[in-house]
Design a protein around this motif. Structure first.
Motif, short mmCIF file in Angstrom:
data_model
loop_
_atom_site.label_atom_id
_atom_site.label_comp_id
_atom_site.label_asym_id
_atom_site.label_seq_id
_atom_site.Cartn_x
_atom_site.Cartn_y
_atom_site.Cartn_z
N HIS A 88 38.70 38.22 38.36
CA HIS A 88 39.96 38.12 37.60
C HIS A 88 40.23 39.48 36.96
O HIS A 88 39.73 39.78 35.88
N HIS A 118 43.63 42.26 36.93
CA HIS A 118 44.96 42.69 37.36
C HIS A 118 44.92 44.20 37.52
O HIS A 118 44.70 44.92 36.54
N HIS A 145 46.70 31.15 36.91
CA HIS A 145 46.40 31.19 35.48
C HIS A 145 46.88 29.85 34.90
O HIS A 145 48.04 29.47 35.11
N HIS A 148 41.31 31.63 33.72
CA HIS A 148 41.15 31.27 32.29
C HIS A 148 40.70 29.80 32.20
O HIS A 148 39.53 29.53 32.32
N ASP A 196 40.05 40.93 33.16
CA ASP A 196 41.49 40.63 33.06
C ASP A 196 42.34 41.91 33.15
O ASP A 196 42.82 42.23 34.24
ZN ZN Z 1 44.86 37.39 34.02
#
Ligand code: ZN
Ligand code: ADE
Length: 337
Positions: free
Chosen positions: A17, A19, A197, A221, A278
């Motif tokens: 996870h 980005h 998500h 998450h 993240d």
């Molecule tokens: Zn994320």
């Protein structure tokens, strides 16, 4: 370095996870702004970092989308990816499944192909330079329309052999998974895996929708699942992988303090938890920083850390033989350290 920090540093792991636009460090943001003649509303790296104080997800997203404006050329996307992979290699990441948000780029006139070609070049180079394998996950921005998501999926069709999965990110509240049920069904027909998500700021109901309507293979998450004991049981029974992001949760006020982060409760409930960064450039840490912060605050021991690393391979989209090879390396590391 403490013993536990040293153990985390060398622990082989996958990151599931992350980005790629969220790995844009202020230094690279300035370098790309200069290279491309793009104006940014900051005078220094320190000023940028000072602006990274968020009270919720939307606060962060506003600044994150603005930061992405400096990404213009294939080379920019390649440089962005390489900067992440160099950093990930230093954290003993051996496999990464990275998100990208094509609509963030196409909506400001950057062609889909420019972004994906640059990212794929970075992924190929990371394999050659560090031996890191990777996969690409195309995320739809959920604050945009279903129609826009379908358009993005159409743009992706020539690249399907290099895209592993579709995902769903951006502003969660008010944009439930049900809005994208048909797009995800089409992605499944195209042979793509699905992640979303859900339960970051949104309620447990959104996690049920992600499971039942989007047929996700992995849950990003998922914190709010803990509000619903039947949901926790289902996630544990199905061994659904949760990609949990402790420093993100802290910075976006999903938890009030790391001291009450539920990672240990999730493990005790039998959930297949993984730890991830993240948007590491915005939340103050890469994956090992997340491991250390969670371990220190919640008293995780070596067995828990090995479980988290094991889960990262089990929850990956790698073929079974590669998962097994990573698990064997992990067990050897655990036995020797
Ligand atoms: Zn994320
Ligand atoms: N886009 C980048 N990071 C995100 C997050 N934590 N939640 C939703 N969308 C995102």
């Amino acid at each position: 370095m403490t013993d536990l920090a040293a153990f985390i540093a060398g622990l082989p792991k996958a990151e599931l996870h992350m980005h790629i636009e969220g790995s844009l460090e202020p230094e690279l943001m300035f370098a790309l702004a200069r290279r491309n003649g793009v104006d940014i509303p900051f005078n220094s790296v320190e000023e940028v970092r000072a602006a990274y104080s968020f009270s919720n997800l939307q606060d962060f997203l506003d600044i994150y989308y603005q930061g992405a404006n400096v990404l213009q050329t294939e080379e920019d996307f390649r440089d962005l990816a390489m900067a992440y992979f160099d950093r990930a290699a230093a954290d003993s990441v051996v496999h990464a499944e990275i998100f990208f948000d094509p609509q963030t780029h196409t909506d400001r006139g950057i062609p889909f192909d420019t972004a994906i070609k640059g990212l794929l070049a970075g992924m190929d180079e990371a394999r050659a330079r560090h031996g890191i394998t990777s996969r690409l996950i195309l995320c739809f921005l959920r604050h945009l329309s279903e129609e826009a998501a379908f358009e993005t999926l159409t743009q992706a069709e020539p690249w399907l052999d290099r895209i592993e999965a579709v995902g769903l990110d951006s502003s969660e509240l008010g944009h439930p998974p049900s809005k994208f049920e048909r797009v995800f069904a089409r992605a499944a027909e195209l042979g793509l895996k699905r992640v979303a998500h859900a339960g970051e700021e949104g309620p447990a109901d959104y996690v049920w929708e992600a499971l039942d309507l989007l047929h996700i293979d992995r849950l990003d998450h998922g914190n709010r699942s803990l509000d619903d004991s039947a949901l926790v049981r289902r996630l544990a029974d199905e061994q659904m992988t949760l990609t949990v992001c402790p420093l993100s949760n802290l910075k976006l006020c999903v938890v009030p303090s790391m001291d009450v982060h539920p990672v240990d409760r999730m493990l005790r409930e039998g959930l297949r938890v993984t730890l991830n960064s993240d948007d590491p450039a915005y939340f103050g840490g890469y994956v090992n920083d997340n491991f250390r912060a969670a371990a220190e605050a919640r008293g995780l021991g070596r067995d828990d850390l090995v479980t988290l690393a094991r889960n990262s391979f089990l929850g990956s989209f790698l073929p079974k033989d590669e998962v097994d090879a990573h698990l064997a390396n992990l067990e050897a590391y655990a036995a020797a350290n």
